[in-house]
Design a protein around this motif. Structure first.
Motif, short mmCIF file in Angstrom:
data_model
loop_
_atom_site.label_atom_id
_atom_site.label_comp_id
_atom_site.label_asym_id
_atom_site.label_seq_id
_atom_site.Cartn_x
_atom_site.Cartn_y
_atom_site.Cartn_z
N LEU A 8 -13.07 -15.49 -10.05
CA LEU A 8 -12.23 -14.34 -10.38
C LEU A 8 -11.10 -14.75 -11.32
N THR A 11 -12.56 -15.25 -14.85
CA THR A 11 -12.95 -14.00 -15.53
C THR A 11 -11.73 -13.18 -15.89
N ALA A 12 -10.72 -13.16 -15.01
CA ALA A 12 -9.50 -12.40 -15.31
C ALA A 12 -8.73 -13.04 -16.47
N ALA A 15 -10.58 -12.14 -19.63
CA ALA A 15 -10.37 -10.72 -19.99
C ALA A 15 -8.98 -10.51 -20.57
N GLN A 59 -16.45 -20.11 -16.73
CA GLN A 59 -17.21 -18.94 -16.28
C GLN A 59 -18.70 -19.24 -16.20
N GLY A 82 -21.87 -9.39 -12.90
CA GLY A 82 -20.97 -10.33 -13.57
C GLY A 82 -21.71 -11.23 -14.54
N THR A 128 -13.76 -7.14 -19.07
CA THR A 128 -13.08 -6.37 -18.02
C THR A 128 -14.05 -5.99 -16.92
N THR A 131 -14.69 -8.95 -14.80
CA THR A 131 -13.60 -9.19 -13.85
C THR A 131 -13.73 -8.27 -12.65
N ALA A 134 -16.36 -9.70 -10.51
CA ALA A 134 -15.88 -10.89 -9.80
C ALA A 134 -14.99 -10.50 -8.62
#
Length: 140
Positions: A8, A11-12, A15, A59, A82, A128, A131, A134
C-alpha cells in the motif's frame, strides 16, 4: 500484514508522485523555451528515473509476491485488480511515455507533449486505482 502495508505504501507513493508529475511538472514543460527544452527534458528523464525506478521495482516485487503467496483473507480480486493497474501503468510508460519523452528529448514537439499529457492521465488514474486495490487488500 507487513507485506500488505508495504505494498500500500509503495502504490500510494507512486500515485502521489504520478499526480505531482501530471499536475505540476508536465504543465511546466510548455513554459521552457524550445531552444533549451531538449537539455531540460534529458535532465528531467535522468532525475525522474531515480524516483520512479525504485517505486516501480518495489511495486513489482510486492505485486508478484502477493500473486504468488497471497496472505490468508486477502481478496484475490483486489490483488488481481492491483496487478492489472500496475500492468496498465507499466505498459503506458513503456509504450507511450518513454517514446514521447525521447521525441521531446530531441526537440520540443507540441503534438508529442499533448500525447504525453494524455498518457500521463492514464497512468495517474491507473495508479490511483492501484492504490485503492492495495487498500482493499489490506482491509481484507
Amino acid at each position: 500484514m507487513t507485506l500488505l502495508a508495504v505494498h500500500l505504501a509503495l502504490t500510494a507513493a507512486y500515485a502521489g508522485f504520478q499526480w505531482t508529475v501530471r499536475a505540476l511538472v508536465y504543465p511546466q514543460f510548455a513554459l521552457v523555451p524550445p531552444a533549451v527544452f531538449p537539455a531540460y527534458e534529458r535532465r528531467h528523464q535522468q532525475r525522474v528515473g531515480r524516483v520512479v525506478g525504485p517505486l516501480f521495482a518495489g511495486q513489482g516485487v510486492t505485486t508478484l509476491w502477493l500473486l504468488a503467496d497471497r496472505p490468508e483473507a486477502t481478496p484475490l480480486a483486489a490483488v488481481l485488480a492491483g496487478a492489472g493497474c500496475l500492468a496498465v501503468v507499466l505498459a503506458a510508460t513503456a509504450l507511450g511515455a518513454v517514446p514521447l519523452h525521447r521525441r521531446l528529448g530531441a526537440a520540443w514537439d507540441e503534438a508529442a507533449f499533448r500525447w504525453l499529457l494524455r498518457v500521463d492521465s492514464v497512468r495517474a488514474v491507473a495508479a490511483t486505482a492501484g492504490t485503492a486495490a492495495a487498500l482493499l487488500t489490506l482491509l481484507g
